[in-house]
Design a protein around this motif. Structure first.
Motif, PDB file in Angstrom:
ATOM      1  N   ALA A 225      64.679  39.531  52.282  1.00  0.00           N
ATOM      2  CA  ALA A 225      65.047  39.898  50.915  1.00  0.00           C
ATOM      3  C   ALA A 225      64.507  41.280  50.557  1.00  0.00           C
ATOM      4  CB  ALA A 225      64.534  38.859  49.932  1.00  0.00           C
ATOM      5  N   ALA A 226      63.270  41.562  50.974  1.00  0.00           N
ATOM      6  CA  ALA A 226      62.667  42.873  50.707  1.00  0.00           C
ATOM      7  C   ALA A 226      63.463  43.979  51.393  1.00  0.00           C
ATOM      8  CB  ALA A 226      61.216  42.891  51.173  1.00  0.00           C
ATOM      9  N   GLN A 227      63.867  43.725  52.633  1.00  0.00           N
ATOM     10  CA  GLN A 227      64.650  44.715  53.378  1.00  0.00           C
ATOM     11  C   GLN A 227      65.984  44.975  52.691  1.00  0.00           C
ATOM     12  OE1 GLN A 227      65.409  43.623  57.448  1.00  0.00           O
ATOM     13  NE2 GLN A 227      66.821  45.312  57.793  1.00  0.00           N
ATOM     14  N   ILE A 228      66.660  43.891  52.281  1.00  0.00           N
ATOM     15  CA  ILE A 228      67.970  44.039  51.619  1.00  0.00           C
ATOM     16  C   ILE A 228      67.825  44.801  50.306  1.00  0.00           C
ATOM     17  CG2 ILE A 228      69.817  42.775  50.444  1.00  0.00           C
ATOM     18  CD1 ILE A 228      69.421  40.552  52.567  1.00  0.00           C
ATOM     19  N   ALA A 229      66.809  44.427  49.515  1.00  0.00           N
ATOM     20  CA  ALA A 229      66.598  45.104  48.227  1.00  0.00           C
ATOM     21  C   ALA A 229      66.298  46.579  48.433  1.00  0.00           C
ATOM     22  CB  ALA A 229      65.460  44.428  47.465  1.00  0.00           C
ATOM     23  N   GLY A 230      65.489  46.896  49.434  1.00  0.00           N
ATOM     24  CA  GLY A 230      65.194  48.295  49.739  1.00  0.00           C
ATOM     25  C   GLY A 230      66.451  49.062  50.121  1.00  0.00           C
ATOM     26  N   ASP A 231      67.296  48.429  50.946  1.00  0.00           N
ATOM     27  CA  ASP A 231      68.547  49.068  51.363  1.00  0.00           C
ATOM     28  C   ASP A 231      69.482  49.280  50.171  1.00  0.00           C
ATOM     29  OD1 ASP A 231      67.614  49.065  53.940  1.00  0.00           O
ATOM     30  OD2 ASP A 231      68.807  47.337  54.588  1.00  0.00           O
ATOM     31  N   LEU A 232      69.515  48.305  49.256  1.00  0.00           N
ATOM     32  CA  LEU A 232      70.355  48.433  48.066  1.00  0.00           C
ATOM     33  C   LEU A 232      69.943  49.640  47.229  1.00  0.00           C
ATOM     34  CD1 LEU A 232      70.742  44.728  46.848  1.00  0.00           C
ATOM     35  CD2 LEU A 232      72.616  46.269  47.464  1.00  0.00           C
ATOM     36  N   MET A 233      68.638  49.824  47.066  1.00  0.00           N
ATOM     37  CA  MET A 233      68.157  50.954  46.264  1.00  0.00           C
ATOM     38  C   MET A 233      68.411  52.286  46.961  1.00  0.00           C
ATOM     39  SD  MET A 233      64.644  49.488  44.499  1.00  0.00           S
ATOM     40  CE  MET A 233      63.998  48.641  45.953  1.00  0.00           C
ATOM     41  N   THR A 234      68.310  52.293  48.298  1.00  0.00           N
ATOM     42  CA  THR A 234      68.561  53.530  49.052  1.00  0.00           C
ATOM     43  C   THR A 234      70.028  53.929  48.998  1.00  0.00           C
ATOM     44  OG1 THR A 234      66.727  53.043  50.562  1.00  0.00           O
ATOM     45  CG2 THR A 234      68.388  54.604  51.324  1.00  0.00           C
ATOM     46  N   SER A 235      70.915  52.944  49.176  1.00  0.00           N
ATOM     47  CA  SER A 235      72.352  53.241  49.227  1.00  0.00           C
ATOM     48  C   SER A 235      72.989  53.358  47.843  1.00  0.00           C
ATOM     49  CB  SER A 235      73.082  52.172  50.038  1.00  0.00           C
ATOM     50  OG  SER A 235      72.861  50.892  49.485  1.00  0.00           O
ATOM     51  N   ASN A 236      72.244  52.944  46.820  1.00  0.00           N
ATOM     52  CA  ASN A 236      72.745  53.042  45.438  1.00  0.00           C
ATOM     53  C   ASN A 236      71.664  53.682  44.558  1.00  0.00           C
ATOM     54  OD1 ASN A 236      75.385  51.198  45.403  1.00  0.00           O
ATOM     55  ND2 ASN A 236      73.812  50.128  46.612  1.00  0.00           N
ATOM     56  N   PRO A 237      71.545  55.000  44.596  1.00  0.00           N
ATOM     57  CA  PRO A 237      70.501  55.672  43.820  1.00  0.00           C
ATOM     58  C   PRO A 237      70.599  55.411  42.315  1.00  0.00           C
ATOM     59  CG  PRO A 237      71.540  57.192  45.373  1.00  0.00           C
ATOM     60  CD  PRO A 237      72.364  55.945  45.365  1.00  0.00           C
ATOM     61  N   ASP A 238      71.779  55.023  41.851  1.00  0.00           N
ATOM     62  CA  ASP A 238      71.989  54.760  40.425  1.00  0.00           C
ATOM     63  C   ASP A 238      71.806  53.281  40.066  1.00  0.00           C
ATOM     64  OD1 ASP A 238      74.201  54.059  41.928  1.00  0.00           O
ATOM     65  OD2 ASP A 238      75.658  54.641  40.389  1.00  0.00           O
ATOM     66  N   LEU A 239      71.267  52.507  41.003  1.00  0.00           N
ATOM     67  CA  LEU A 239      71.060  51.071  40.760  1.00  0.00           C
ATOM     68  C   LEU A 239      70.057  50.876  39.622  1.00  0.00           C
ATOM     69  CD1 LEU A 239      72.071  48.416  42.225  1.00  0.00           C
ATOM     70  CD2 LEU A 239      69.805  48.334  43.262  1.00  0.00           C
ATOM     71  N   LYS A 240      70.386  49.999  38.681  1.00  0.00           N
ATOM     72  CA  LYS A 240      69.518  49.758  37.528  1.00  0.00           C
ATOM     73  C   LYS A 240      68.844  48.389  37.537  1.00  0.00           C
ATOM     74  CE  LYS A 240      70.269  53.697  35.504  1.00  0.00           C
ATOM     75  NZ  LYS A 240      69.176  54.708  35.457  1.00  0.00           N
ATOM     76  N   GLY A 241      69.362  47.459  38.342  1.00  0.00           N
ATOM     77  CA  GLY A 241      68.772  46.129  38.352  1.00  0.00           C
ATOM     78  C   GLY A 241      69.061  45.408  39.649  1.00  0.00           C
ATOM     79  N   ILE A 242      68.163  44.472  40.010  1.00  0.00           N
ATOM     80  CA  ILE A 242      68.370  43.607  41.179  1.00  0.00           C
ATOM     81  C   ILE A 242      68.035  42.179  40.767  1.00  0.00           C
ATOM     82  CG2 ILE A 242      67.768  43.091  43.573  1.00  0.00           C
ATOM     83  CD1 ILE A 242      66.793  45.936  43.904  1.00  0.00           C
ATOM     84  N   ILE A 243      68.947  41.263  41.070  1.00  0.00           N
ATOM     85  CA  ILE A 243      68.753  39.853  40.744  1.00  0.00           C
ATOM     86  C   ILE A 243      68.477  39.078  42.024  1.00  0.00           C
ATOM     87  CG2 ILE A 243      69.831  37.777  39.796  1.00  0.00           C
ATOM     88  CD1 ILE A 243      71.598  39.653  38.080  1.00  0.00           C
ATOM     89  N   ALA A 244      67.333  38.407  42.076  1.00  0.00           N
ATOM     90  CA  ALA A 244      66.994  37.517  43.187  1.00  0.00           C
ATOM     91  C   ALA A 244      67.480  36.113  42.819  1.00  0.00           C
ATOM     92  CB  ALA A 244      65.485  37.513  43.423  1.00  0.00           C
ATOM     93  N   VAL A 245      68.461  35.606  43.556  1.00  0.00           N
ATOM     94  CA  VAL A 245      69.116  34.363  43.143  1.00  0.00           C
ATOM     95  C   VAL A 245      68.406  33.128  43.681  1.00  0.00           C
ATOM     96  CG1 VAL A 245      71.335  33.167  43.005  1.00  0.00           C
ATOM     97  CG2 VAL A 245      71.277  35.647  43.072  1.00  0.00           C
ATOM     98  N   ALA A 246      67.649  33.244  44.748  1.00  0.00           N
ATOM     99  CA  ALA A 246      66.889  32.113  45.291  1.00  0.00           C
ATOM    100  C   ALA A 246      65.402  32.362  45.088  1.00  0.00           C
ATOM    101  CB  ALA A 246      67.192  31.932  46.779  1.00  0.00           C
ATOM    102  N   SER A 247      64.657  31.286  44.864  1.00  0.00           N
ATOM    103  CA  SER A 247      63.215  31.455  44.634  1.00  0.00           C
ATOM    104  C   SER A 247      62.531  32.110  45.833  1.00  0.00           C
ATOM    105  CB  SER A 247      62.564  30.100  44.331  1.00  0.00           C
ATOM    106  OG  SER A 247      62.774  29.187  45.396  1.00  0.00           O
ATOM    107  N   THR A 248      63.059  31.875  47.040  1.00  0.00           N
ATOM    108  CA  THR A 248      62.463  32.468  48.238  1.00  0.00           C
ATOM    109  C   THR A 248      62.668  33.981  48.296  1.00  0.00           C
ATOM    110  OG1 THR A 248      64.516  31.903  49.411  1.00  0.00           O
ATOM    111  CG2 THR A 248      62.654  30.394  49.656  1.00  0.00           C
TER     112      THR A 248
END
Length: 328
Positions: A199-222
């Motif tokens: 999850a950390a890797q995916i979130a990091g990649d999302l922020m790198t590939s989307n510099p204009d990202l304003k929010g991230i939702i973690a849908v599973a407790s894990t």
């Protein structure tokens, strides 16, 4: 004659004792099979289930897979069916594969039902829902837009791609965005399975590939810790709003650091309690009223007979200001 009488008396005593033992052999058993063991969320459900067992006079069995593997989960369910456990509840990992074990349970007059994650087309006896899927999906989007504005780009990091509850929440997030926030861009979900590291890797990649990202939702407790860690590691606290369906104990550090703006959930201990209560009702063949306060609970729950959904209540929103009032 006397000897024969003594033998008959001894036999009667043995029969009475064995009959008594058969009656006292066991209390009704209610099992819960989580999606994964060893995480705070399902630990809290177990705690609630244990409490219900004491209050209601049943035996509670808690068994689940060590990772989010649908095959392993179904094997555990089948083993419980083979043991004749009277009521079995499942937080479903793969809704499409539950129907055969539901039929196997019915063949043995075992009540198989779902809790936390549903398989509505499986023939399950009922579904113990933590909050409505719509309420959860709408609430997390409404709270996010309050913090990011109505034209934000938002990423999603989910757990297993087959988990029906997670997919339902994402579906209602999309519905809410389409109907109320047409300028919001909700990215397609990325799946981390049961791994916080992934999850950390995916979130990091999302922020790198989307510099204009304003929010991230973690849908599973894990996935909550991974998203929170990624925002902190990327130095995006205050720039990217993290959130998720996380327990207060899981989210607390990220709420206080600012990596999370809020989290949305319910009390999983209460959900575990209600699961065991529902199992007892099924075993005893009791009809569940449309609205009732189960023994040992402090608030009413609702039951929709048509859909078979037993609803715990409305979702709760946890923030840095109120998180310390909760401990689960």
């Amino acid at each position: 004659m006397l000897k024969t009488s003594k033998i008959l008396l001894a036999a009667a005593v043995v029969l009475a004792a064995s009959t008594g033992l058969s009656f006292a052999q066991q209390k009704p058993r209610v099992a819960f099979v989580p999606q994964i063991v060893g995480i705070p969320y399902f630990d809290a459900m177990k705690k609630g289930g244990d409490e219900a067992a004491k209050t209601l006079g049943v035996d509670f069995i808690y068994q689940g897979p060590v990772d989010t593997n649908p095959v392993d989960q179904l094997q555990i369910v089948q083993n419980l069916i083979n043991q004749g456990v009277e009521a079995i509840s499942v937080s479903v990992l793969d809704a499409s594969s539950l129907a055969p074990v539901v039929e196997a349970a019915k063949a043995k007059n075992i009540k198989l039902f779902t809790s936390d994650s549903d398989a509505p087309k499986s023939g399950r006896a009922l579904y113990v829902a933590q909050a409505s899927d719509q309420g959860l999906g709408y609430t997390i989007i409404d709270e996010m837009v309050k913090r990011t504005g109505p034209d934000a780009k938002i990423g999603i990091v989910s757990g297993e791609a087959t988990a029906s509850n997670l997919n339902a929440w994402i579906g209602f997030m999309r519905e809410r965005v389409k109907e109320k926030y047409p300028k919001v861009t909700l990215l397609d979900p990325q799946y981390a399975g049961g791994s916080a590291e992934r999850a950390a890797q995916i979130a990091g990649d999302l922020m790198t590939s989307n510099p204009d990202l304003k929010g991230i939702i973690a849908v599973a407790s894990t996935t909550c810790p991974g998203v929170g860690q990624a925002i902190e590691t990327a130095g995006k606290v205050g720039q990217v709003v993290g959130t998720g369906y996380c327990s207060p104990n899981t989210a607390r550090a990220y709420l206080k650091s600012g990596a999370f703006g809020y989290s949305v959930l319910w009390d999983p201990a209460e959900l575990g309690y209600l699961t065991v209560w529902a199992g007892q009702q099924l075993i005893e063949g009791k009809e569940i009223p449309a609205k009732t306060t189960p023994e040992g609970m402090s608030h009413p729950v609702t039951f929709d007979k048509k859909t078979g959904v037993l609803l715990l209540g409305d979702p709760a929103v946890f923030t840095a200001d109120n998180v310390d009032k909760f401990n689960f």
